[in-house]
Scaffold this motif. Structure first.
Motif, PDB file in Angstrom:
ATOM      1  N   ARG A   1      -4.968   5.634   2.064  1.00  0.00           N
ATOM      2  CA  ARG A   1      -3.514   4.756   2.566  1.00  0.00           C
ATOM      3  C   ARG A   1      -3.664   3.635   3.706  1.00  0.00           C
ATOM      4  O   ARG A   1      -2.660   2.535   3.689  1.00  0.00           O
ATOM      5  CB  ARG A   1      -2.976   6.066   3.372  1.00  0.00           C
ATOM      6  CG  ARG A   1      -2.753   7.069   3.172  1.00  0.00           C
ATOM      7  CD  ARG A   1      -1.743   7.980   3.711  1.00  0.00           C
ATOM      8  NE  ARG A   1      -2.677   8.742   5.700  1.00  0.00           N
ATOM      9  CZ  ARG A   1      -3.484   9.441   4.424  1.00  0.00           C
ATOM     10  NH1 ARG A   1      -3.297  10.467   4.395  1.00  0.00           N
ATOM     11  NH2 ARG A   1      -4.360   9.530   6.015  1.00  0.00           N
TER      12      ARG A   1
ATOM     13  N   GLU B   1      -4.050   0.852   1.217  1.00  0.00           N
ATOM     14  CA  GLU B   1      -2.941   0.540   0.648  1.00  0.00           C
ATOM     15  C   GLU B   1      -1.435  -0.147   2.379  1.00  0.00           C
ATOM     16  O   GLU B   1      -0.801  -0.859   1.469  1.00  0.00           O
ATOM     17  CB  GLU B   1      -1.901   1.918   0.414  1.00  0.00           C
ATOM     18  CG  GLU B   1      -2.398   2.330  -0.822  1.00  0.00           C
ATOM     19  CD  GLU B   1      -2.101   4.108  -1.691  1.00  0.00           C
ATOM     20  OE1 GLU B   1      -1.209   4.387  -0.436  1.00  0.00           O
ATOM     21  OE2 GLU B   1      -2.357   3.883  -2.622  1.00  0.00           O
ATOM     22  N   ASP B   2      -1.610  -0.219   3.048  1.00  0.00           N
ATOM     23  CA  ASP B   2      -1.084  -0.361   4.748  1.00  0.00           C
ATOM     24  C   ASP B   2      -1.703  -1.779   4.461  1.00  0.00           C
ATOM     25  O   ASP B   2      -0.759  -2.890   4.831  1.00  0.00           O
ATOM     26  CB  ASP B   2      -1.266   0.057   5.517  1.00  0.00           C
ATOM     27  CG  ASP B   2      -0.256   1.482   5.394  1.00  0.00           C
ATOM     28  OD1 ASP B   2       0.275   1.182   4.677  1.00  0.00           O
ATOM     29  OD2 ASP B   2      -1.209   2.154   6.357  1.00  0.00           O
TER      30      ASP B   2
ATOM     31  N   LEU C   1      -2.772  -3.812   2.330  1.00  0.00           N
ATOM     32  CA  LEU C   1      -2.096  -5.017   1.117  1.00  0.00           C
ATOM     33  C   LEU C   1      -1.051  -5.342   1.464  1.00  0.00           C
ATOM     34  O   LEU C   1      -0.306  -6.390   1.320  1.00  0.00           O
ATOM     35  CB  LEU C   1      -2.056  -3.694  -0.007  1.00  0.00           C
ATOM     36  CG  LEU C   1      -3.103  -3.808  -0.925  1.00  0.00           C
ATOM     37  CD1 LEU C   1      -2.778  -2.919  -2.493  1.00  0.00           C
ATOM     38  CD2 LEU C   1      -4.600  -5.338  -1.564  1.00  0.00           C
ATOM     39  N   ARG C   2      -0.103  -3.931   1.992  1.00  0.00           N
ATOM     40  CA  ARG C   2       1.384  -4.678   2.119  1.00  0.00           C
ATOM     41  C   ARG C   2       1.152  -6.092   3.458  1.00  0.00           C
ATOM     42  O   ARG C   2       1.933  -6.018   3.828  1.00  0.00           O
ATOM     43  CB  ARG C   2       1.775  -3.339   2.265  1.00  0.00           C
ATOM     44  CG  ARG C   2       2.577  -2.329   2.063  1.00  0.00           C
ATOM     45  CD  ARG C   2       3.307  -0.577   2.273  1.00  0.00           C
ATOM     46  NE  ARG C   2       3.427   0.473   0.492  1.00  0.00           N
ATOM     47  CZ  ARG C   2       4.502   0.128  -0.072  1.00  0.00           C
ATOM     48  NH1 ARG C   2       4.714  -1.030   0.193  1.00  0.00           N
ATOM     49  NH2 ARG C   2       4.569   1.123  -1.123  1.00  0.00           N
TER      50      ARG C   2
ATOM     51  N   GLU D   1       3.632  -8.782   2.690  1.00  0.00           N
ATOM     52  CA  GLU D   1       4.659  -8.744   3.832  1.00  0.00           C
ATOM     53  C   GLU D   1       4.479 -10.643   4.141  1.00  0.00           C
ATOM     54  O   GLU D   1       5.397 -11.055   5.088  1.00  0.00           O
ATOM     55  CB  GLU D   1       4.390  -8.101   4.948  1.00  0.00           C
ATOM     56  CG  GLU D   1       5.534  -6.766   4.172  1.00  0.00           C
ATOM     57  CD  GLU D   1       5.218  -5.313   4.590  1.00  0.00           C
ATOM     58  OE1 GLU D   1       4.837  -5.602   6.240  1.00  0.00           O
ATOM     59  OE2 GLU D   1       5.396  -4.730   4.099  1.00  0.00           O
TER      60      GLU D   1
ATOM     61  N   SER E   1      -2.210   2.714  -8.561  1.00  0.00           N
ATOM     62  CA  SER E   1      -1.585   2.768  -6.795  1.00  0.00           C
ATOM     63  C   SER E   1      -2.002   1.683  -6.769  1.00  0.00           C
ATOM     64  O   SER E   1      -0.321   1.435  -5.918  1.00  0.00           O
ATOM     65  CB  SER E   1      -2.204   4.201  -6.046  1.00  0.00           C
ATOM     66  OG  SER E   1      -2.962   3.374  -5.426  1.00  0.00           O
ATOM     67  N   TRP E   2      -1.815   0.247  -6.287  1.00  0.00           N
ATOM     68  CA  TRP E   2      -2.376  -0.609  -5.706  1.00  0.00           C
ATOM     69  C   TRP E   2      -1.236  -1.072  -6.923  1.00  0.00           C
ATOM     70  O   TRP E   2      -0.454  -2.514  -5.818  1.00  0.00           O
ATOM     71  CB  TRP E   2      -3.742  -1.436  -6.034  1.00  0.00           C
ATOM     72  CG  TRP E   2      -4.588  -1.115  -4.792  1.00  0.00           C
ATOM     73  CD1 TRP E   2      -4.596   0.134  -4.424  1.00  0.00           C
ATOM     74  CD2 TRP E   2      -5.571  -0.997  -4.641  1.00  0.00           C
ATOM     75  NE1 TRP E   2      -5.161   0.446  -3.727  1.00  0.00           N
ATOM     76  CE2 TRP E   2      -6.161  -0.117  -3.560  1.00  0.00           C
ATOM     77  CE3 TRP E   2      -6.566  -2.996  -4.980  1.00  0.00           C
ATOM     78  CZ2 TRP E   2      -7.527  -0.542  -2.798  1.00  0.00           C
ATOM     79  CZ3 TRP E   2      -7.654  -2.946  -3.675  1.00  0.00           C
ATOM     80  CH2 TRP E   2      -8.333  -1.743  -2.982  1.00  0.00           C
TER      81      TRP E   2
ATOM     82  N   ARG F   1       1.695  -0.596  -8.210  1.00  0.00           N
ATOM     83  CA  ARG F   1       2.863  -0.317  -7.695  1.00  0.00           C
ATOM     84  C   ARG F   1       3.446  -1.256  -6.725  1.00  0.00           C
ATOM     85  O   ARG F   1       4.550  -2.082  -6.842  1.00  0.00           O
ATOM     86  CB  ARG F   1       2.649   0.905  -7.452  1.00  0.00           C
ATOM     87  CG  ARG F   1       2.854   2.245  -8.934  1.00  0.00           C
ATOM     88  CD  ARG F   1       3.450   3.033  -8.899  1.00  0.00           C
ATOM     89  NE  ARG F   1       2.432   4.615  -7.893  1.00  0.00           N
ATOM     90  CZ  ARG F   1       1.744   5.304  -8.662  1.00  0.00           C
ATOM     91  NH1 ARG F   1       1.414   4.677 -10.051  1.00  0.00           N
ATOM     92  NH2 ARG F   1       0.513   5.382  -8.043  1.00  0.00           N
ATOM     93  N   ILE F   2       1.959  -1.184  -5.674  1.00  0.00           N
ATOM     94  CA  ILE F   2       2.934  -1.877  -4.497  1.00  0.00           C
ATOM     95  C   ILE F   2       3.135  -3.550  -4.723  1.00  0.00           C
ATOM     96  O   ILE F   2       4.189  -4.312  -4.544  1.00  0.00           O
ATOM     97  CB  ILE F   2       1.492  -1.729  -3.272  1.00  0.00           C
ATOM     98  CG1 ILE F   2       1.858  -0.369  -3.293  1.00  0.00           C
ATOM     99  CG2 ILE F   2       1.825  -3.311  -2.288  1.00  0.00           C
ATOM    100  CD1 ILE F   2       0.547  -0.423  -2.538  1.00  0.00           C
TER     101      ILE F   2
ATOM    102  N   GLU G   1       6.035  -4.815  -6.437  1.00  0.00           N
ATOM    103  CA  GLU G   1       7.022  -4.674  -5.209  1.00  0.00           C
ATOM    104  C   GLU G   1       7.036  -5.803  -5.040  1.00  0.00           C
ATOM    105  O   GLU G   1       7.733  -6.173  -4.793  1.00  0.00           O
ATOM    106  CB  GLU G   1       6.914  -3.864  -4.207  1.00  0.00           C
ATOM    107  CG  GLU G   1       7.108  -2.145  -4.891  1.00  0.00           C
ATOM    108  CD  GLU G   1       6.306  -1.368  -3.290  1.00  0.00           C
ATOM    109  OE1 GLU G   1       7.238  -2.095  -1.800  1.00  0.00           O
ATOM    110  OE2 GLU G   1       6.233  -0.188  -3.207  1.00  0.00           O
ATOM    111  N   TYR G   2       6.215  -6.799  -4.624  1.00  0.00           N
ATOM    112  CA  TYR G   2       5.831  -7.839  -4.041  1.00  0.00           C
ATOM    113  C   TYR G   2       6.054  -8.948  -4.919  1.00  0.00           C
ATOM    114  O   TYR G   2       5.924 -10.399  -4.704  1.00  0.00           O
ATOM    115  CB  TYR G   2       4.651  -8.166  -2.948  1.00  0.00           C
ATOM    116  CG  TYR G   2       5.430  -7.075  -1.548  1.00  0.00           C
ATOM    117  CD1 TYR G   2       6.053  -7.937  -0.662  1.00  0.00           C
ATOM    118  CD2 TYR G   2       4.850  -5.884  -1.806  1.00  0.00           C
ATOM    119  CE1 TYR G   2       6.408  -6.855   0.395  1.00  0.00           C
ATOM    120  CE2 TYR G   2       4.723  -4.407  -0.533  1.00  0.00           C
ATOM    121  CZ  TYR G   2       5.482  -5.153   0.376  1.00  0.00           C
ATOM    122  OH  TYR G   2       5.890  -4.927   1.687  1.00  0.00           O
TER     123      TYR G   2
END
Length: 522
Positions: free
Chosen positions: A179, A182-183, A185-186, A190, A234-235, A237-238, A241-242
């Motif tokens: 988790r 993944e945070d 990466l976001r 961002e 899973s990465w 997919r993130i 998104e971006y």
């Protein structure tokens, strides 16, 4: 630059600590990078890959991260990083950041809480020792930096570190570790980064039994374990998104296993270490190129080409030695080198790599033809040197601060204080201001080659008939040929309408001399 810019980009690696010193304290920083963005735009690169710039005790050059959401004060602030990302983007240059998921710093809040006996122990690999009194490590694993991969604590338990003791390995079997990354990466996507480079990407997952290492064991207890692919899916997919991309540091000899990381729902690209470590030998270079293209083809991923990075001996020095390959195990102080020979080959290698299909990474200073520096033993900071008992010269020789202005203090790297690593005598002769007005300089060669590179088009590589020791190829939808002569005798050129660029002059009969490359219009 299109949506798939990363498939063919020229990406420049910035080792912040040694790039440019904006405040004169002897350490490179984000202010220094921002001041040199016009230089990078003129060089023609499309993206910058930054080695870790996060809060760190710098026990391993920033690869010991204490906090991913804080810029190390030696480099600047998060606000400056955001400005740098935005300013570079205005110049058409994207930003790639580096994350180190295998381990953190021993100063990371998680590890400090773990040492205090908190539940955070489950986020790492703590084990009792073997032997009558637990005095032996839990298994026989060795650190990548030499010595055992375990350190014992005062309470008797041991913790795992595949690198330095200050870099405890994370337990990727724990959902909180997944988790958190993944945070992270976001957090950076961002802030406008275009991509993420993943350090030691094949090492994260360990066999939970932590068995002894047995040569040939399949699967390996901590390299390339199948569980990794679920993490990277899973990465991905993130990233999707971006609109972000990944480049993995994946050292694997098995080409089929390597290609699995590049499936369409995992990593976009991975570093090509076979080419980087290949000797200056025509047959072996051709094999490295062919095998690289073959292993990427089934998954449709673009290859990457790199001659040097912050971990390996600089190209000019390596190509001037009797052994022109690269292997950590063979690094030694005082290895003889011929700088003129190495420079001639490095110029040819630059044209070779920039003509190949895929993306190219250029490590800072390669475009200046910088050699490897011999660092005095008492100034070496790389833990590889200390962990080897002083026999390994370490990696600091390729990390010496860049020379910008020949007549300025410290060759223009910074003004007030000696750089964190000493610049050797004669370093100013490689300075940017000396090279940019010289059409025969390494800098001019790189600028011209990067500007001309689109003439090769986007098509696949086709080898052309050539004499022994000569590599010659075309790109299917381009109008250019690349010819590299590694043979002792001069080589005639194939039919062409124009010479676009050469790494050195032709001989008086219009032939290509040894260790020279040329780009031709077909």
């Amino acid at each position: 630059m299109g949506h798939h810019w990363w498939r063919s980009a020229v990406i420049y690696q910035v080792y912040v600590r040694s790039f440019a010193d904006g405040d004169g304290d002897g350490t490179g920083d984000l202010a220094g990078v921002r001041s040199r963005l016009p230089y990078l735009a003129e060089l023609g690169v499309e993206a910058l890959w930054f080695t870790p710039w996060y809060l760190s005790p710098m026990k391993d050059g920033g690869y010991d991260v204490a906090d991913y959401r804080v810029i190390d004060p030696a480099f600047g602030t998060l606000a400056e990083a955001e400005k740098l990302i935005a300013e570079a983007r205005e110049l058409g240059i994207r930003t790639i950041v580096d994350i180190v998921p295998n381990h953190v710093s021993d100063q990371h809040p998680w590890f400090r809480a773990a040492l205090a006996g908190g539940p955070e122990r489950d986020l790492f690999h703590f084990r009792p020792g073997r032997g009558a009194r637990g005095e032996l490590p839990p298994n026989d694993w060795r650190s990548q930096f030499g010595g055992p991969a375990w350190t014992r604590l005062p309470d008797g338990d041991w913790y795992l570190h595949l690198f330095a003791p200050e870099q405890p390995d994370l337990n990727w079997g724990h959902p909180a570790v997944r988790r958190e990354h993944e945070d992270i990466l976001r957090f950076w996507f961002e802030r406008g980064v275009a991509g993420v480079r993943i350090d030691s990407a094949a090492l994260l997952v360990k066999d939970p039994r932590l068995p002894d290492f047995t040569e040939g064991r399949d699967p390996h207890p901590y390299v390339d374990r199948d569980e990794l692919h679920g993490i990277y899916r899973s990465w991905r997919r993130i990233a999707d998104e971006y609109g972000g991309v990944f480049v993995g540091e994946v050292w694997l000899p098995d080409t089929e296993r390597f290609a699995r990381y590049l499936r369409p729902d995992e990593l976009h690209t991975a570093f090509n270490f076979a080419f980087l470590s290949c000797p200056w030998d025509p047959a072996r270079l051709r094999t490295a190129i062919d095998e690289t293209l073959a292993e990427h083809a089934p998954v449709g991923a673009p290859p990457t080409w790199v001659l040097c990075n912050h971990d390996v001996t600089r190209t000019v020095t390596r190509y001037g030695r009797a052994d022109t390959g690269f292997d950590f195990a063979t690094k030694a102080f005082g290895t003889p080198t011929d700088p003129a020979l190495g420079t001639r080959r490095a110029r040819a290698a630059a044209l070779l790599s920039l003509a190949l299909p895929g993306a190219v990474y250029v490590y800072q200073g390669e475009e200046l033809g910088l050699p490897e520096a011999e660092i005095p033993a008492d100034r070496i900071q790389d833990p590889m040197h200390a962990r080897s008992g002083g026999t390994d010269p370490g990696r600091d020789g390729c990390r010496v601060p860049l020379p910008w202005s020949a007549d300025a203090p410290y060759a223009g790297f910074g003004s007030r204080q000696e750089p964190w690593l000493p610049q050797p005598a004669g370093w100013a002769s490689y300075a940017v201001d000396r090279q940019q007005g010289d059409p025969g300089s390494m800098l001019s060669l790189y600028r011209e080659a990067i500007a001309l590179r689109p003439v090769f088009g986007d098509g696949p590589l086709t080898w052309l008939p050539a004499p022994d020791g000569v590599l010659a190829f075309a790109r299917a939808d381009g109008g250019a040929l690349c010819v590299v002569n590694l043979a002792a005798a001069p080589a005639g050129l194939p039919a062409h309408s124009e010479i676009l660029l050469g790494s050195g002059p032709l001989d008086d009969r219009g032939r290509l001399p040894q260790d020279t490359a040329v780009w031709l219009r077909a």
